[in-house]
Design an enzyme around this catalytic site. Structure first.
Site, PDB file in Angstrom:
ATOM      1  CE  LYS A  13     104.360  45.842  32.605  1.00 45.90           C
ATOM      2  NZ  LYS A  13     105.515  45.302  31.858  1.00 45.90           N
ATOM      3  NE  ARG A  88     106.735  51.822  31.544  1.00 45.36           N
ATOM      4  CZ  ARG A  88     105.876  51.020  30.912  1.00 45.36           C
ATOM      5  NH1 ARG A  88     104.603  51.085  31.160  1.00 45.36           N
ATOM      6  NH2 ARG A  88     106.328  50.141  30.044  1.00 45.36           N
ATOM      7  NE  ARG A 127     104.947  43.219  23.221  1.00 47.19           N
ATOM      8  CZ  ARG A 127     105.130  43.911  24.351  1.00 47.19           C
ATOM      9  NH1 ARG A 127     104.442  43.612  25.446  1.00 47.19           N
ATOM     10  NH2 ARG A 127     105.999  44.884  24.392  1.00 47.19           N
ATOM     11  NE  ARG A 160     104.076  47.772  22.070  1.00 41.98           N
ATOM     12  CZ  ARG A 160     104.178  47.763  23.396  1.00 41.98           C
ATOM     13  NH1 ARG A 160     103.339  47.030  24.112  1.00 41.98           N
ATOM     14  NH2 ARG A 160     105.097  48.472  24.002  1.00 41.98           N
ATOM     15  NE  ARG A 171     109.528  49.175  25.200  1.00 42.98           N
ATOM     16  CZ  ARG A 171     108.806  48.233  24.601  1.00 42.98           C
ATOM     17  NH1 ARG A 171     109.166  47.774  23.417  1.00 42.98           N
ATOM     18  NH2 ARG A 171     107.736  47.768  25.176  1.00 42.98           N
TER      19      ARG A 171
HETATM   20  P1  ADP Z   1     104.146  43.228  29.080  1.00 38.04           P
HETATM   21  O1  ADP Z   1     102.729  43.753  29.068  1.00 38.04           O
HETATM   22  O2  ADP Z   1     104.656  42.998  30.463  1.00 38.04           O
HETATM   23  O3  ADP Z   1     105.086  44.059  28.272  1.00 38.04           O
HETATM   24  P2  ADP Z   1     103.078  40.999  27.454  1.00 38.04           P
HETATM   25  O4  ADP Z   1     101.954  40.480  28.276  1.00 38.04           O
HETATM   26  O5  ADP Z   1     102.758  41.769  26.267  1.00 38.04           O
HETATM   27  O6  ADP Z   1     104.138  41.790  28.406  1.00 38.04           O
HETATM   28  O7  ADP Z   1     104.000  39.745  27.082  1.00 38.04           O
HETATM   29  C1  ADP Z   1     105.180  39.902  26.298  1.00 38.04           C
HETATM   30  C2  ADP Z   1     105.299  38.749  25.315  1.00 38.04           C
HETATM   31  O8  ADP Z   1     105.620  37.535  26.006  1.00 38.04           O
HETATM   32  C3  ADP Z   1     104.036  38.464  24.525  1.00 38.04           C
HETATM   33  O9  ADP Z   1     104.431  38.033  23.254  1.00 38.04           O
HETATM   34  C4  ADP Z   1     103.368  37.329  25.315  1.00 38.04           C
HETATM   35  O10 ADP Z   1     102.560  36.498  24.494  1.00 38.04           O
HETATM   36  C5  ADP Z   1     104.577  36.559  25.835  1.00 38.04           C
HETATM   37  N1  ADP Z   1     104.366  35.970  27.167  1.00 38.04           N
HETATM   38  C6  ADP Z   1     103.692  36.511  28.225  1.00 38.04           C
HETATM   39  N2  ADP Z   1     103.755  35.689  29.307  1.00 38.04           N
HETATM   40  C7  ADP Z   1     104.512  34.612  28.922  1.00 38.04           C
HETATM   41  C8  ADP Z   1     104.941  33.411  29.605  1.00 38.04           C
HETATM   42  N3  ADP Z   1     104.617  33.189  30.879  1.00 38.04           N
HETATM   43  N4  ADP Z   1     105.686  32.539  28.900  1.00 38.04           N
HETATM   44  C9  ADP Z   1     106.023  32.781  27.598  1.00 38.04           C
HETATM   45  N5  ADP Z   1     105.652  33.885  26.907  1.00 38.04           N
HETATM   46  C10 ADP Z   1     104.895  34.792  27.559  1.00 38.04           C
HETATM   47  P1  ADP Z   2     105.633  47.359  27.787  1.00 36.04           P
HETATM   48  O1  ADP Z   2     104.747  46.718  28.800  1.00 36.04           O
HETATM   49  O2  ADP Z   2     106.017  46.456  26.695  1.00 36.04           O
HETATM   50  O3  ADP Z   2     106.780  48.111  28.381  1.00 36.04           O
HETATM   51  P2  ADP Z   2     103.679  49.509  27.480  1.00 36.04           P
HETATM   52  O4  ADP Z   2     102.624  49.272  26.498  1.00 36.04           O
HETATM   53  O5  ADP Z   2     103.347  49.412  28.925  1.00 36.04           O
HETATM   54  O6  ADP Z   2     104.854  48.528  27.071  1.00 36.04           O
HETATM   55  O7  ADP Z   2     104.354  50.933  27.248  1.00 36.04           O
HETATM   56  C1  ADP Z   2     104.807  51.338  25.978  1.00 36.04           C
HETATM   57  C2  ADP Z   2     105.439  52.709  26.085  1.00 36.04           C
HETATM   58  O8  ADP Z   2     104.456  53.658  26.510  1.00 36.04           O
HETATM   59  C3  ADP Z   2     106.576  52.844  27.091  1.00 36.04           C
HETATM   60  O9  ADP Z   2     107.828  52.443  26.544  1.00 36.04           O
HETATM   61  C4  ADP Z   2     106.527  54.339  27.406  1.00 36.04           C
HETATM   62  O10 ADP Z   2     107.111  55.097  26.356  1.00 36.04           O
HETATM   63  C5  ADP Z   2     105.032  54.620  27.372  1.00 36.04           C
HETATM   64  N1  ADP Z   2     104.425  54.480  28.717  1.00 36.04           N
HETATM   65  C6  ADP Z   2     103.501  53.563  29.098  1.00 36.04           C
HETATM   66  N2  ADP Z   2     103.166  53.717  30.388  1.00 36.04           N
HETATM   67  C7  ADP Z   2     103.889  54.777  30.852  1.00 36.04           C
HETATM   68  C8  ADP Z   2     103.998  55.447  32.118  1.00 36.04           C
HETATM   69  N3  ADP Z   2     103.302  55.044  33.193  1.00 36.04           N
HETATM   70  N4  ADP Z   2     104.855  56.506  32.198  1.00 36.04           N
HETATM   71  C9  ADP Z   2     105.560  56.925  31.139  1.00 36.04           C
HETATM   72  N5  ADP Z   2     105.513  56.335  29.930  1.00 36.04           N
HETATM   73  C10 ADP Z   2     104.686  55.273  29.776  1.00 36.04           C
END
Ligand code: ADP
Ligand code: ADP
Ligand code: ZN
Length: 215
Positions: A13, A88, A127, A160, A171
């Site tokens: 995302k 979420r 990541r 992170r 998660r």
């Molecule tokens: P999210 O915001 O949904 O948690 P991220 O955008 O941070 O996910 O992506 C999670 C990890 O996967 C990061 O290390 C990113 O570089 C990698 N990643 C994202 N999209 C792809 C893809 N299409 N193929 C391989 N790795 C990806």
């Molecule tokens: P990822 O895309 O890898 O799940 P985020 O950066 O979106 O990670 O979120 C990290 C953490 O922040 C989540 O595990 C949660 O604890 C908190 N968080 C983020 N967005 C929300 C939301 N909309 N509601 C509740 N908690 C949230």
């Protein structure tokens, strides 16, 4: 354009949000980034949110909903926005819908980046993120150009605190229970678009643009 990005943690995302935000000139609003910023600044919100984030749990709705309500009234959201990590929970989705309806507005789409669970651990443990601008990298799939510093702003990328194997599993459970019902929710609203998130970063972006432009 008002877009919600859906998908499990690690779906891509944040990665796609940067490109979507650039291409369509809408602000990228990530609740996770907002919480992490508050943690570095040690604000009361950050101190409270950290307790939940460290365990991989969701920050309670009452804290999160007000934060986003306030953010969406800011000037840069006038022509739309891209929400990454919000809503979420169904309560968050309902609150967003009510806030939009109060202004006679609605979302253009909820875009699900679909990635099966077996891909996720590898994505999240590899990541690396930029603590300054939030850009997301991967040690194998998308490393920064020099391996160490953010391509966008030059800061050193870090892992992170919540990207460890044990927290990731928690998660994913939280996602299944509390967030995945939103897929059905947005299907019911006729707003759901789905892309295959297992393809390369560029190919996922292409699918997203095609879907958005076909609305
Ligand atoms: P999210 O915001 O949904 O948690 P991220 O955008 O941070 O996910 O992506 C999670 C990890 O996967 C990061 O290390 C990113 O570089 C990698 N990643 C994202 N999209 C792809 C893809 N299409 N193929 C391989 N790795 C990806
Ligand atoms: P990822 O895309 O890898 O799940 P985020 O950066 O979106 O990670 O979120 C990290 C953490 O922040 C989540 O595990 C949660 O604890 C908190 N968080 C983020 N967005 C929300 C939301 N909309 N509601 C509740 N908690 C949230
Ligand atoms: Zn950066």
């Amino acid at each position: 354009m008002k877009i919600v990005l859906l998908g499990p943690p690690g779906a891509g995302k944040g990665t796609q949000a940067k490109s979507i935000s650039n291409k369509y000139s809408i602000p990228h609003i990530s609740t996770g980034d907002i919480f992490r910023y508050n943690i570095t600044q040690m604000t009361p919100l950050g101190i409270e949110a950290k307790k939940y984030m460290d365990k991989g749990q969701l920050v309670p709705d009452d804290l999160t909903i007000d934060l986003i309500k306030d953010r969406l009234t800011q000037e840069d959201c006038k022509n739309g926005y891209l929400l990454d990590g919000y809503p979420r929970t169904v309560a968050q989705a309902e609150s967003l819908k009510n806030a939009l309806e109060a202004n006679n507005e609605k979302l253009d789409c909820a875009l699900l980046i679909d990635v099966p669970r077996e891909f996720i651990l590898d994505r999240m443990t590899g990541r690396r993120v930029c603590p300054s601008c939030g850009a997301s990298y991967h040690i194998k799939y998308n490393p920064p150009k020099n391996g160490v510093n953010c391509d966008e702003c030059g800061n050193e990328v870090i892992q992170r605190a919540d990207d460890t194997a044990s927290t990731v599993n928690n998660r994913l459970d939280v996602y299944e229970k509390q967030t995945s019902p939103l897929v059905e929710y947005y299907k019911g609203e006729n707003q759901l678009l789905v892309v295959d998130g297992t393809q390369s970063i560029n190919d996922v972006f292409k699918q997203i643009c095609e879907k958005i432009e076909a609305i």
